[in-house]
Scaffold this active site. Structure first.
Site: not given
Ligand code: 13P
Length: 251
Positions: A11-13, A95, A97, A165, A171, A211, A232
């Site tokens: 997931n590149w966000k 997600h 977020e 998640e 993160g 993470s 991420g």
């Molecule tokens: P990280 O791997 O940066 O912790 O993010 C996880 C995430 O939200 C994937 O959708």
């Protein structure tokens, strides 16, 4: 038990421009025959260019969200059919977020999931507790509620992937213990089997996200009912994501 193909999803966000497409082509070149399925979900602006760049190789692409409607007066939104038109076969939905930044509820996510299926996309539906909820020992109740509310009827192993998640692990560099991951994944599997029947329940893939790095991936992938990862930060660079792909696929 029906075989579940391992899945490494990135997931590149809100990261990535044309300059970063080389990371995906490098990933594909380094893992021409991975022992797992690989999906990268870039921002919508990069979808069609990424889909073209990886065509014919081991990497598939997906969106990070879609609108529940097929089209219409929704300025700034993107429909599931548009993602498919841009070359996506997948979409991440619900997600944390999106739930936090855009007020998405379980109902919203369920509607989006239906729209994704109507467009032929595979939905990666995300669930996860906050730190407060975990500390109050509400984790399994929260996950059960999100799962029941966010996944529509009609789920199969071909149209649904569930990603666990924990919000506090995203993160942050913090991850649950392997026992905690196993407990949640086992509970998700049990609830899917109860609702959709054993065959379907056992065929839906369950990803852990939060993470995940090359250094902790193998340990996480050894946990019961973990069929892969939603990654991420470590999905942005071919070398990092490649380490996770290798840990999952054994290539
Ligand atoms: P990280 O791997 O940066 O912790 O993010 C996880 C995430 O939200 C994937 O959708």
């Amino acid at each position: 038990m029906r075989h579940r193909r391992k899945l490494a999803a990135g997931n590149w966000k809100m990261n990535g421009t044309a300059d970063d497409l080389g990371e995906v082509t490098a990933l594909a070149e380094a893992h021409p025959d991975p022992g797992c399925q690989i999906v990268i979900c870039p921002p919508a602006t990069l979808l069609s260019r990424m889909a073209e760049a990886v065509e014919g190789g081991p990497v598939e692409v997906g969106g990070q969200d879609c609108h529940p409607a097929a089209s219409g007066a929704h300025t700034g939104d993107v429909s599931a059919a548009m993602l498919a038109d841009a070359g996506a076969a997948w979409v991440i939905l619900g997600h944390s977020e999106r739930r936090a930044d855009h007020g998405e509820t379980n109902d919203t996510v369920r509607d989006k999931c239906r729209a994704a299926w109507d467009a032929g996309l595979i939905a990666i539906v995300c669930v996860g507790e906050t730190l407060e909820q975990r500390e109050a020992q509400n984790t399994l109740d929260i996950i059960s509620g999100q799962l029941a509310g966010s996944v529509p009827d009609g789920a199969t192993g071909h149209n649904l992937v569930v990603a666990y998640e924990p919000v506090w692990a995203i993160g942050t560099g913090k991850i649950p213990t392997m026992d905690q991951i196993g407990e949640v994944h086992d509970a998700i599997r049990a609830r899917l089997e109860r609702r959709f029947g054993e065959g379907v329940g056992r065929s839906v893939r369950l990803l852990y996200g939060g993470s995940v790095k090359p250094g902790n991936a193998a340990e996480i992938f050894a946990v019961s009912n973990v069929d892969g990862a939603l990654v991420g930060g470590a999905s942005l660079k071919a070398a990092d994501f490649g380490g996770i792909v290798a840990a999952l696929g054994g290539d």
